[in-house]
Design a protein around this motif. Sequence first.
Motif, PDB file in Angstrom:
ATOM      1  N   UNK A 144       7.369  33.399  17.262  1.00 31.63           N
ATOM      2  CA  UNK A 144       6.091  33.880  16.724  1.00 31.63           C
ATOM      3  C   UNK A 144       5.106  32.712  16.636  1.00 31.63           C
ATOM      4  N   UNK A 145       3.857  33.037  16.388  1.00 31.20           N
ATOM      5  CA  UNK A 145       2.837  32.009  16.217  1.00 31.20           C
ATOM      6  C   UNK A 145       2.927  31.454  14.792  1.00 31.20           C
ATOM      7  N   UNK A 146       2.856  30.134  14.690  1.00 27.08           N
ATOM      8  CA  UNK A 146       3.022  29.453  13.400  1.00 27.08           C
ATOM      9  C   UNK A 146       1.721  28.719  13.081  1.00 27.08           C
ATOM     10  N   UNK A 147       1.044  29.129  12.033  1.00 30.81           N
ATOM     11  CA  UNK A 147      -0.210  28.505  11.621  1.00 30.81           C
ATOM     12  C   UNK A 147      -0.039  27.864  10.247  1.00 30.81           C
ATOM     13  N   UNK A 148      -0.654  26.702  10.080  1.00 32.49           N
ATOM     14  CA  UNK A 148      -0.573  25.991   8.801  1.00 32.49           C
ATOM     15  C   UNK A 148      -1.939  25.934   8.137  1.00 32.49           C
ATOM     16  N   UNK A 149      -1.991  26.319   6.886  1.00 28.64           N
ATOM     17  CA  UNK A 149      -3.158  26.113   6.033  1.00 28.64           C
ATOM     18  C   UNK A 149      -2.712  25.069   5.016  1.00 28.64           C
ATOM     19  N   UNK A 150      -2.931  23.819   5.356  1.00 30.60           N
ATOM     20  CA  UNK A 150      -2.360  22.741   4.548  1.00 30.60           C
ATOM     21  C   UNK A 150      -3.118  22.551   3.244  1.00 30.60           C
ATOM     22  N   UNK A 151      -2.352  22.394   2.185  1.00 34.24           N
ATOM     23  CA  UNK A 151      -2.914  22.130   0.864  1.00 34.24           C
ATOM     24  C   UNK A 151      -2.204  20.917   0.294  1.00 34.24           C
ATOM     25  N   UNK A 152      -2.826  20.193  -0.635  1.00 40.24           N
ATOM     26  CA  UNK A 152      -2.162  19.024  -1.226  1.00 40.24           C
ATOM     27  C   UNK A 152      -0.851  19.435  -1.889  1.00 40.24           C
ATOM     28  N   UNK A 153       0.211  18.645  -1.714  1.00 41.47           N
ATOM     29  CA  UNK A 153       1.510  19.007  -2.296  1.00 41.47           C
ATOM     30  C   UNK A 153       1.537  18.925  -3.810  1.00 41.47           C
ATOM     31  N   UNK A 154       0.594  18.182  -4.382  1.00 40.40           N
ATOM     32  CA  UNK A 154       0.554  18.019  -5.828  1.00 40.40           C
ATOM     33  C   UNK A 154      -0.853  18.333  -6.329  1.00 40.40           C
TER      34      UNK A 154
END
Length: 375
Positions: free
Chosen positions: A50-60
């Motif tokens: 499948x298509x994998x998209x990332x909406x990155x957010x700060x881990x902390x």
Amino acid sequence: MRNRQQRCRVAVLAFADARKDARTLNVCRTLATECELALWNTTPGQCTEWQWFAVEVPPHGRMLIRWLRFVVMLCWRAQRWRADVLWAGDVYCLLPAVVLRWRWNARVVYDAREIYSSLGSLAERRVAQTLLAWYERLLVRWVDRVVTSGQRDAEELARLLPLRAVPEVVLNVPFYAEPTRTNRLRERCCIEHDALVVLYQGAVQRGRGLLRAVEAIALLKTAHLCILGDGDFAGAVEHHARACGVAAQVHLLGSVPYDELLDWTASADVGWCWIEPISHSYELALPNKLFEYAMARVPVLASDLPAIRSVLEEFPFGVCYAPTADAAELAAAITHLHTHAEVYRYHAERAAREYCYERQQPRIRRLVLELCQNR
């Protein structure tokens, strides 16, 4: 009604690192064989299915700020993909799912994997809990179907929320596997070969019995507690281990990718599945770790809560003790499980064949494809 020759397009939304989220990965693997699927989560990854998209957010940082960033960026970036069905992987994905529903004229499935109006993590934050319950109750009006992880949760959600249909139960269980006993935990933590290894896997949070586990380990001179998971309670566990004089016997290892988890679990002697009933959600809990221990053929020490008890009465691959049990009782139970491990592993194998994800897949596919066809 959609043309039956076209593949249904499904967007799975997860406010989490999907590599470490068993439920999200299992849903994606189930639907990818029948649908054109895209996963939107918080971490980059690669997948051929499948298509994998990332909406990155700060881990902390503050949870609210991180969540708002995720919602805004997801709604902006995903708007061109267009799905027939949106799978909101938890309560935090309800808002973007409803927004994209309006934009795409799509259907929404809400995976209410907990009783979000009564979370253990918010047991002492009444205002935050009230706001989250209001948010869920408001947005669920635009949800077409709800799934949850246990029959007791389904009955409670039907009572609490204005739903269009009775929730569908999709157990939080792993795919069936034949595990091989390993030494991964002993090798990683430099534990002696003849020492007893107790494993807890999951979120490191209040209400998981981790302080009681440390106290039980303190009574077992050759036992070690290994913790696979992350969470804001890790500092309290480390502090308690030092206070009990067993800092060298308690190992916080962080989380591991879900696809590696079975190998780690299969290297333990006893699985810790202790849920303290500090919230209504915890009282009804049927955690995936219970079934993951069974799949790894690891005997389980569990708290005596209704849903957990019903599984262990059917397949006695572990023992239940009252949530009020003291450290001495639990230490004795750990020793008993280890001494009689072969008996418990036999029942774990029986449980693994019954509680596997292959038995959950047909209802997921049926639910999503019906929504797609009737769109």
